[in-house]
Design a protein around this motif. Structure first.
Motif, PDB file in Angstrom:
ATOM      1  N   ALA A  24      -8.409  16.842  12.203  1.00 54.76           N
ATOM      2  CA  ALA A  24      -8.137  15.678  11.355  1.00 54.76           C
ATOM      3  C   ALA A  24      -9.447  14.931  11.124  1.00 54.76           C
ATOM      4  O   ALA A  24     -10.354  14.979  11.963  1.00 54.76           O
ATOM      5  N   PHE A  25      -9.527  14.244   9.988  1.00 55.88           N
ATOM      6  CA  PHE A  25     -10.807  13.623   9.644  1.00 55.88           C
ATOM      7  C   PHE A  25     -10.627  12.470   8.670  1.00 55.88           C
ATOM      8  O   PHE A  25      -9.564  12.271   8.089  1.00 55.88           O
ATOM      9  N   GLU A  26     -11.705  11.708   8.509  1.00 59.34           N
ATOM     10  CA  GLU A  26     -11.837  10.732   7.432  1.00 59.34           C
ATOM     11  C   GLU A  26     -13.316  10.503   7.188  1.00 59.34           C
ATOM     12  O   GLU A  26     -14.094  10.388   8.141  1.00 59.34           O
ATOM     13  N   LYS A  27     -13.704  10.473   5.926  1.00 64.19           N
ATOM     14  CA  LYS A  27     -15.082  10.117   5.552  1.00 64.19           C
ATOM     15  C   LYS A  27     -15.003   8.882   4.650  1.00 64.19           C
ATOM     16  O   LYS A  27     -15.228   8.936   3.441  1.00 64.19           O
ATOM     17  N   GLN A  28     -14.669   7.777   5.285  1.00 58.31           N
ATOM     18  CA  GLN A  28     -14.347   6.562   4.546  1.00 58.31           C
ATOM     19  C   GLN A  28     -15.509   6.035   3.717  1.00 58.31           C
ATOM     20  O   GLN A  28     -15.298   5.326   2.729  1.00 58.31           O
ATOM     21  N   SER A  29     -16.727   6.364   4.118  1.00 54.93           N
ATOM     22  CA  SER A  29     -17.887   5.820   3.411  1.00 54.93           C
ATOM     23  C   SER A  29     -17.974   6.315   1.973  1.00 54.93           C
ATOM     24  O   SER A  29     -18.706   5.744   1.155  1.00 54.93           O
ATOM     25  N   GLU A  30     -17.225   7.365   1.641  1.00 51.82           N
ATOM     26  CA  GLU A  30     -17.286   7.903   0.285  1.00 51.82           C
ATOM     27  C   GLU A  30     -16.301   7.207  -0.658  1.00 51.82           C
ATOM     28  O   GLU A  30     -16.201   7.563  -1.828  1.00 51.82           O
ATOM     29  N   SER A  31     -15.558   6.230  -0.120  1.00 56.54           N
ATOM     30  CA  SER A  31     -14.687   5.412  -0.959  1.00 56.54           C
ATOM     31  C   SER A  31     -14.537   4.070  -0.268  1.00 56.54           C
ATOM     32  O   SER A  31     -15.467   3.606   0.390  1.00 56.54           O
ATOM     33  N   ASN A  32     -13.386   3.435  -0.384  1.00 56.01           N
ATOM     34  CA  ASN A  32     -13.161   2.143   0.257  1.00 56.01           C
ATOM     35  C   ASN A  32     -11.701   2.068   0.684  1.00 56.01           C
ATOM     36  O   ASN A  32     -10.808   1.830  -0.140  1.00 56.01           O
ATOM     37  N   ALA A  33     -11.463   2.305   1.977  1.00 59.70           N
ATOM     38  CA  ALA A  33     -10.095   2.388   2.465  1.00 59.70           C
ATOM     39  C   ALA A  33      -9.371   1.057   2.343  1.00 59.70           C
ATOM     40  O   ALA A  33      -8.167   1.013   2.071  1.00 59.70           O
ATOM     41  N   MET A  34     -10.089  -0.045   2.549  1.00 62.20           N
ATOM     42  CA  MET A  34      -9.419  -1.346   2.467  1.00 62.20           C
ATOM     43  C   MET A  34      -8.804  -1.561   1.094  1.00 62.20           C
ATOM     44  O   MET A  34      -7.629  -1.913   0.960  1.00 62.20           O
ATOM     45  N   TRP A  35      -9.590  -1.308   0.050  1.00 62.75           N
ATOM     46  CA  TRP A  35      -9.051  -1.525  -1.294  1.00 62.75           C
ATOM     47  C   TRP A  35      -8.145  -0.377  -1.721  1.00 62.75           C
ATOM     48  O   TRP A  35      -7.276  -0.542  -2.573  1.00 62.75           O
ATOM     49  N   GLY A  36      -8.320   0.780  -1.074  1.00 62.63           N
ATOM     50  CA  GLY A  36      -7.377   1.859  -1.314  1.00 62.63           C
ATOM     51  C   GLY A  36      -5.970   1.503  -0.836  1.00 62.63           C
ATOM     52  O   GLY A  36      -4.981   2.033  -1.326  1.00 62.63           O
ATOM     53  N   LEU A  37      -5.903   0.574   0.133  1.00 65.18           N
ATOM     54  CA  LEU A  37      -4.623   0.111   0.653  1.00 65.18           C
ATOM     55  C   LEU A  37      -4.121  -1.140  -0.057  1.00 65.18           C
ATOM     56  O   LEU A  37      -3.052  -1.649   0.278  1.00 65.18           O
ATOM     57  N   SER A  38      -4.894  -1.641  -1.000  1.00 66.10           N
ATOM     58  CA  SER A  38      -4.582  -2.941  -1.587  1.00 66.10           C
ATOM     59  C   SER A  38      -4.045  -2.868  -3.005  1.00 66.10           C
ATOM     60  O   SER A  38      -3.910  -3.883  -3.671  1.00 66.10           O
ATOM     61  N   ILE A  39      -3.774  -1.661  -3.485  1.00 67.32           N
ATOM     62  CA  ILE A  39      -3.201  -1.531  -4.817  1.00 67.32           C
ATOM     63  C   ILE A  39      -1.744  -2.002  -4.798  1.00 67.32           C
ATOM     64  O   ILE A  39      -1.112  -2.080  -3.760  1.00 67.32           O
ATOM     65  N   ALA A  40      -1.227  -2.337  -5.959  1.00 67.89           N
ATOM     66  CA  ALA A  40       0.174  -2.754  -6.068  1.00 67.89           C
ATOM     67  C   ALA A  40       0.951  -1.654  -6.784  1.00 67.89           C
ATOM     68  O   ALA A  40       0.998  -1.625  -8.011  1.00 67.89           O
ATOM     69  N   PRO A  41       1.551  -0.730  -6.048  1.00 69.13           N
ATOM     70  CA  PRO A  41       2.267   0.377  -6.702  1.00 69.13           C
ATOM     71  C   PRO A  41       3.473  -0.146  -7.491  1.00 69.13           C
ATOM     72  O   PRO A  41       4.053  -1.179  -7.121  1.00 69.13           O
ATOM     73  N   PRO A  42       3.857   0.519  -8.540  1.00 76.66           N
ATOM     74  CA  PRO A  42       5.040   0.097  -9.295  1.00 76.66           C
ATOM     75  C   PRO A  42       6.299   0.099  -8.432  1.00 76.66           C
ATOM     76  O   PRO A  42       6.472   0.980  -7.587  1.00 76.66           O
ATOM     77  N   PHE A  43       7.124  -0.905  -8.638  1.00 70.87           N
ATOM     78  CA  PHE A  43       8.447  -0.974  -8.011  1.00 70.87           C
ATOM     79  C   PHE A  43       8.397  -1.077  -6.489  1.00 70.87           C
ATOM     80  O   PHE A  43       9.342  -0.715  -5.812  1.00 70.87           O
ATOM     81  N   SER A  44       7.283  -1.522  -5.936  1.00 72.32           N
ATOM     82  CA  SER A  44       7.218  -1.662  -4.485  1.00 72.32           C
ATOM     83  C   SER A  44       6.387  -2.884  -4.123  1.00 72.32           C
ATOM     84  O   SER A  44       5.671  -3.441  -4.952  1.00 72.32           O
ATOM     85  N   MET A  45       6.471  -3.261  -2.850  1.00 76.44           N
ATOM     86  CA  MET A  45       5.794  -4.460  -2.379  1.00 76.44           C
ATOM     87  C   MET A  45       4.280  -4.248  -2.340  1.00 76.44           C
ATOM     88  O   MET A  45       3.811  -3.259  -1.798  1.00 76.44           O
ATOM     89  N   PRO A  46       3.497  -5.170  -2.919  1.00 74.62           N
ATOM     90  CA  PRO A  46       2.039  -5.030  -2.841  1.00 74.62           C
ATOM     91  C   PRO A  46       1.536  -5.309  -1.430  1.00 74.62           C
ATOM     92  O   PRO A  46       2.146  -6.076  -0.686  1.00 74.62           O
TER      93      PRO A  46
END
Length: 387
Positions: free
Chosen positions: A113-135
């Motif tokens: 298992a792995f993660e290379k978070q430096s190649e994106s941004n996990a915090m803002w990846g978790l902060s989107i507001a998906p349709p029809f669900s709680m942000p």
């Protein structure tokens, strides 16, 4: 327990850092795998199947990375499974791999298992507001801070408990050569003086964002018998889930976690986990989750979890050492964080934890949770073969 037994033959992990610019994603994974194969004293040809896990693909912005990683995983021509259960995925991946062995399908399985978070941004990846669900606002911390505040109010915990956990885990992490954060000189005063990020969670009570990977070789009884060193026998495993939101949901003490723990202790024949378990690697991304999970897991039955923390029960020399490796508060490559808990539990009962080895550890818990405290995975490993 199934008809077949499984054991961890070897573990490996990377050095965890904010940015591992010295390696590509495949290179990061190979670093952990190569160490696991060496620790298990096996070669690529000995691996029958590969199970890989990581957290949401948006964390790196690479969709279905397992497809282009097949070469580096040594999975060409072999069965390859991808697991995804949010932050608990490292634990779930370990369980899926062990299940392949316990079902008699494969003799040796590589879990990674792995993660290379430096190649994106996990915090803002978790902060989107998906349709029809709680942000979800401001990443995981923004989501979990109200649960921590609710726990403090419910249990009457004093405000210093979070700082106590942070100091303990960071000092433990200073003994771990692979840990991202190594702070032997951290103090209660320095933690309490750090910036408030999400009330009541302060900066030094928060996990880092890490690049890293973890791997394990899991084998059957014949493979364990052929191993030249000690192994960690899988005594019991459990996974449970529940929806993120529903009427009456207890997000401080989730039902899925309680059910998984009860199933685990029942399968392992454990009546009093606080006295029968020698070490616990618990998924604590924010320091306040230690006392919360002590209650959820059944370690704190007759007293609030924070009282065990305050009394020193979870210190390295306490009755139940929690996160002797430093835990998620010291290294957090999200997709691998759960597997690190499982692997570190195995290292304790194998006697391979080095400077943070708990003397006499015979049974150890590995624990992971993910999503909105909705996915739970855990296992109990031991130095002795289960009956």
């Amino acid at each position: 327990m199934s008809a077949h037994r499984a054991a961890v033959l070897g573990t490996g992990q990377t050095h965890h850092r904010t940015k591992r610019t010295d390696v590509s994603m495949p290179g990061l994974i190979r670093e952990a795998i190569d160490r696991a194969l060496a620790d298990a004293q096996v070669e690529w040809k000995d691996i029958d199947a590969v199970v890989i896990g990581k957290a949401p693909d948006l964390f790196e912005g690479v969709m279905m990375p397992e497809l282009f990683l097949a070469d580096s995983l040594g999975a060409v021509g072999k069965p390859l499974l991808r697991v995804h259960t949010a932050g608990s995925v490292g634990g779930s991946t370990s369980i899926v791999a062990a299940t392949q062995v316990m079902a008699g399908v494969h003799r040796r399985v590589l879990a990674v298992a792995f993660e290379k978070q430096s190649e994106s941004n996990a915090m803002w990846g978790l902060s989107i507001a998906p349709p029809f669900s709680m942000p979800v606002g401001a990443g995981a911390g923004g989501y979990f801070a109200p649960h921590v505040r609710a726990y403090i109010q419910r249990s009457g915990a004093p405000e210093h408990i979070g700082a106590m956990v942070a100091v303990k885990d960071r000092r433990n992490g200073a003994l771990n050569p692979y840990a991202h954060l190594r702070q032997p000189d951290i103090t209660m005063e320095s933690v309490q003086a750090s910036q408030m990020l999400w009330d009541p969670i302060r900066y030094d009570e928060t996990c880092p964002s890490s690049d890293g990977a973890c791997a394990m070789v899991i084998g059957d009884e014949a493979a364990a018998a052929a191993a030249s060193g000690s192994v960690a026998w899988v005594h019991a495993m459990a996974m449970r889930t529940e929806p993120t939101t529903f009427a009456g949901r207890d997000q401080v003490n989730p039902q899925a976690g309680r059910d998984a723990a009860a199933a685990l202790w029942r399968a392992a024949g454990i009546d009093d986990p606080l006295r029968e378990v020698d070490a616990a690697e618990i998924y604590v991304p924010f320091s306040w989750f230690e006392p919360m999970w002590l209650e959820n897991l059944g370690f704190a039955r007759d007293t609030p979890g924070w009282k065990l923390t305050e009394a020193g029960v979870t210190e390295r020399n306490g009755e139940l050492p929690v996160n002797p490796s430093g835990g998620v508060l010291c290294s957090n490559p999200i997709g691998a964080s759960g597997m690190l808990r499982f692997a570190e539990a195995a290292k304790q009962v194998m006697g391979r934890a080095g400077d943070y080895q708990i003397d006499g550890a015979r049974k150890a818990l590995g624990h992971a949770y993910g999503g909105g405290s909705q996915y739970f995975a855990m296992w109990l490993v031991g130095a002795d073969k289960p009956e």
